[in-house]
Design a protein around this motif. Structure first.
Motif, PDB file in Angstrom:
ATOM      1  N   ALA A 269      42.022 -43.309  82.010  1.00  0.00           N
ATOM      2  CA  ALA A 269      40.703 -43.912  82.145  1.00  0.00           C
ATOM      3  C   ALA A 269      40.570 -45.150  81.259  1.00  0.00           C
ATOM      4  O   ALA A 269      39.957 -46.152  81.648  1.00  0.00           O
ATOM      5  CB  ALA A 269      39.618 -42.891  81.796  1.00  0.00           C
TER       6      ALA A 269
ATOM      7  N   HIS B  74      41.874 -43.337  91.622  1.00  0.00           N
ATOM      8  CA  HIS B  74      41.031 -42.660  92.609  1.00  0.00           C
ATOM      9  C   HIS B  74      41.868 -41.995  93.695  1.00  0.00           C
ATOM     10  O   HIS B  74      41.663 -40.824  94.020  1.00  0.00           O
ATOM     11  CB  HIS B  74      40.073 -43.676  93.225  1.00  0.00           C
ATOM     12  CG  HIS B  74      39.320 -43.170  94.411  1.00  0.00           C
ATOM     13  ND1 HIS B  74      39.122 -43.931  95.543  1.00  0.00           N
ATOM     14  CD2 HIS B  74      38.729 -41.979  94.667  1.00  0.00           C
ATOM     15  CE1 HIS B  74      38.431 -43.229  96.420  1.00  0.00           C
ATOM     16  NE2 HIS B  74      38.188 -42.044  95.919  1.00  0.00           N
TER      17      HIS B  74
ATOM     18  N   TRP C 201      38.646 -33.546  88.238  1.00  0.00           N
ATOM     19  CA  TRP C 201      38.149 -33.534  86.862  1.00  0.00           C
ATOM     20  C   TRP C 201      36.748 -32.936  86.851  1.00  0.00           C
ATOM     21  O   TRP C 201      35.995 -33.080  87.822  1.00  0.00           O
ATOM     22  CB  TRP C 201      38.076 -34.940  86.299  1.00  0.00           C
ATOM     23  CG  TRP C 201      39.346 -35.717  86.263  1.00  0.00           C
ATOM     24  CD1 TRP C 201      40.553 -35.388  86.820  1.00  0.00           C
ATOM     25  CD2 TRP C 201      39.537 -36.997  85.644  1.00  0.00           C
ATOM     26  NE1 TRP C 201      41.469 -36.371  86.594  1.00  0.00           N
ATOM     27  CE2 TRP C 201      40.873 -37.375  85.876  1.00  0.00           C
ATOM     28  CE3 TRP C 201      38.708 -37.846  84.928  1.00  0.00           C
ATOM     29  CZ2 TRP C 201      41.393 -38.585  85.405  1.00  0.00           C
ATOM     30  CZ3 TRP C 201      39.229 -39.040  84.456  1.00  0.00           C
ATOM     31  CH2 TRP C 201      40.553 -39.394  84.689  1.00  0.00           C
TER      32      TRP C 201
ATOM     33  N   ARG D 235      44.178 -37.801  80.663  1.00  0.00           N
ATOM     34  CA  ARG D 235      43.050 -38.370  81.410  1.00  0.00           C
ATOM     35  C   ARG D 235      42.374 -39.478  80.621  1.00  0.00           C
ATOM     36  O   ARG D 235      41.979 -40.510  81.182  1.00  0.00           O
ATOM     37  CB  ARG D 235      42.055 -37.271  81.764  1.00  0.00           C
ATOM     38  CG  ARG D 235      42.574 -36.267  82.779  1.00  0.00           C
ATOM     39  CD  ARG D 235      41.579 -35.145  83.010  1.00  0.00           C
ATOM     40  NE  ARG D 235      42.086 -34.183  83.976  1.00  0.00           N
ATOM     41  CZ  ARG D 235      41.451 -33.071  84.325  1.00  0.00           C
ATOM     42  NH1 ARG D 235      40.277 -32.784  83.756  1.00  0.00           N
ATOM     43  NH2 ARG D 235      41.976 -32.250  85.205  1.00  0.00           N
TER      44      ARG D 235
ATOM     45  N   PRO E 153      40.787 -37.871  90.068  1.00  0.00           N
ATOM     46  CA  PRO E 153      39.495 -37.634  89.408  1.00  0.00           C
ATOM     47  C   PRO E 153      38.585 -36.661  90.139  1.00  0.00           C
ATOM     48  O   PRO E 153      37.683 -36.098  89.521  1.00  0.00           O
ATOM     49  CB  PRO E 153      38.881 -39.044  89.357  1.00  0.00           C
ATOM     50  CG  PRO E 153      40.060 -39.954  89.298  1.00  0.00           C
ATOM     51  CD  PRO E 153      41.082 -39.311  90.194  1.00  0.00           C
TER      52      PRO E 153
ATOM     53  N   ARG F  38      34.538 -36.910  84.220  1.00  0.00           N
ATOM     54  CA  ARG F  38      34.760 -38.042  85.121  1.00  0.00           C
ATOM     55  C   ARG F  38      33.760 -39.162  84.855  1.00  0.00           C
ATOM     56  O   ARG F  38      34.119 -40.337  84.744  1.00  0.00           O
ATOM     57  CB  ARG F  38      34.667 -37.558  86.564  1.00  0.00           C
ATOM     58  CG  ARG F  38      34.924 -38.629  87.612  1.00  0.00           C
ATOM     59  CD  ARG F  38      35.064 -37.988  88.977  1.00  0.00           C
ATOM     60  NE  ARG F  38      33.860 -37.317  89.440  1.00  0.00           N
ATOM     61  CZ  ARG F  38      33.794 -36.035  89.787  1.00  0.00           C
ATOM     62  NH1 ARG F  38      34.862 -35.270  89.695  1.00  0.00           N
ATOM     63  NH2 ARG F  38      32.664 -35.500  90.210  1.00  0.00           N
TER      64      ARG F  38
END
Length: 475
Positions: A456, A297, A161, A452, A158, A166
């Protein structure tokens, strides 16, 4: 839904291309004494490519046959058993001389002499400088190993990103805050320690590696692919061991339900099967008990729900304080909550940036949460007595057991405070559980999400399921 692990790796060294990176890596393994099965192959683009070779003698039983491959793995390069493996069998052995660290790199002597000047909050600077040097050194002994690294410009942590994406996708998960701290620390470390060191040694670091962006990419790579040897109990008070790069071991993908584990000894590191692995099945290592927010992370991937049995949800400690304050009616009651909070800080049970960690089947911070609920909910007179005792006395832990199954048995005031804290935590997310459930249950809609967005969503959903379980238990 198929389990995903590390994002696909892109073969090829930093500076251009070995047409057969696996073959080059296997030849390098033989040269450095890294013992791996001789029948190792890479299969990509519909073509199978195999390479054999002699194996030197081992003092321990020879490793079973495994394949370094793209085919049959959950993501990019991985290892697949080419014959059935029994629990306890050796998969491969890495001599300590083959590890890439601040001590084994070609500028190890300089890094050791400058050890004091290279100290930092992360403790990673010497290894990162070693990588920066070796990556641009034409004669580096590590170049065949680098060929199996992911392409640095395509890491999916991230931190790479866009900030807005993010924050939008991972709001409430704790990841955006962790990334912001990382980026600030990386920038400070690079500008104050790393760049001055490279500029002081221009003969060792070319201009093309003096880049904050490259440094940030290498930090992410070390996050995702390095290993840190566990400390012995008597070493716990010393400085933690620096991370090292472990060729072959970092090829393995991760699962919570892993089937292999890395063992450390004085002369080598050994990857050993922890359970039977059928022929053709992938070999999985573990990076530790990692929640999905930690995986995204630090490693740039997650395990889809419900595969990650180590998943957790955090309730920020200050959120419990806020929930307690919401229950006050007078200024005197508010001041008493702050007094109780300060007392808990003194006991080192809470902190402004701390969190209570809740797993699927246990409360990982049981003592801290039990003590916090007890102190914030006890009658004022009882709190005065406890404070006069300076926190001593019998804490009656049997009344405050916070195993998941015992939460319904807690005192009503404790359950209510915990419930209110969960409700406040759920408000920090941009979406609710029902919305996320709708995205996950509709395969067609889920497939249209970006990679992504999918990752997430899995992070958010896993956390919310744990929090909603708490809501049910605190009714």
């Amino acid at each position: 839904m198929a389990t995903q692990a590390k994002r696909p790796r892109v073969a090829g060294p930093v500076d251009g291309g070995d047409p057969d990176p696996v073959a080059g890596f296997l030849s390098w393994c033989l040269r450095v004494g890294l013992e791996l099965s001789p029948k190792v192959s890479e299969r990509a683009s519909g073509r199978a490519r195999t390479r054999g070779g002699a194996r030197t003698a081992l003092t321990s039983p020879p490793p079973v046959q495994v394949a370094v491959s793209r085919q049959g793995t959950v993501a990019g390069y991985g290892m697949v058993a080419r014959e059935s493996v029994q629990a306890g069998e050796l998969l491969f052995m890495v001599p300590r001389a083959a590890l890439l660290s601040q001590h084994t790199c070609s500028i190890g002597g300089l890094l050791e002499r400058e050890r004091v000047a290279l100290q930092s909050q992360s403790g990673w600077v010497p290894l990162l400088l070693a990588l920066l040097h070796e990556l641009q050194a034409p004669a580096s002994r590590w170049r065949p190993y680098f060929a199996l690294w992911p392409e640095l410009g395509r890491l999916e942590h991230p931190m790479f990103w866009p900030e807005e994406e993010r924050r939008c996708l991972l709001q409430g998960t704790g990841v955006p805050e962790a990334v912001e701290k990382d980026l600030a620390n990386i920038r400070s470390e690079y500008q104050s320690i790393v760049l001055p060191f490279m500029e002081a040694h221009p003969d060792l670091f070319s201009l093309r590696v003096r880049s904050l962006e490259l440094y940030r990419q290498l930090v992410a790579l070390v996050m995702a692919y390095s290993f840190q040897e566990p400390l012995e109990e008597e070493e716990d008070e010393k400085e933690p061991n620096s991370p090292v790069m472990v060729p072959a071991a970092d090829i393995l993908n991760h699962l919570a339900n892993h089937n292999a584990n890395l063992e450390y000894s004085a002369n080598c590191l050994r990857m050993v099967a922890t359970q039977p692995i059928p022929k053709g099945h992938e070999i999985f290592n573990t990076y530790g008990q990692m929640a999905n927010w930690q995986l995204i992370h630090m490693y740039g991937f997650v395990e889809p729900y419900p595969d990650n049995t180590d998943d957790t949800a955090d309730i920020q400690m200050v959120t419990v304080r806020e929930a307690a304050l919401q229950g006050t009616k007078t200024e005197a009651e508010r001041l008493l909550v702050y007094e109780r909070w300060n007392f808990l800080c003194k006991l080192e049970m809470v902190g402004e940036e701390g969190a209570f960690v809740i797993g699927r089947e246990e409360v990982l911070t049981e003592e801290e949460l039990t003590t916090t609920l007890k102190v914030l909910c006890m009658p004022a007179e009882e709190f005065r007595e406890l404070k006069d005792q300076d926190g001593g006395g019998d804490d009656k832990r049997e009344e405050g057991s916070l195993t998941i199954t015992n939460i319904p048995k807690l005192k009503a005031s404790w359950r209510q405070l915990l419930r209110n804290s969960v409700l406040l935590t759920l408000q920090t997310y941009a979406t609710d559980l029902k919305t996320d459930q709708g995205l996950l249950s509709n395969k067609e809609v889920y497939a249209k999400l970006s990679w992504r967005e999918q990752q997430a969503l899995q992070v958010r959903y896993g956390q919310k399921m744990i929090l909603h379980q708490l809501l049910e238990l605190t009714r």
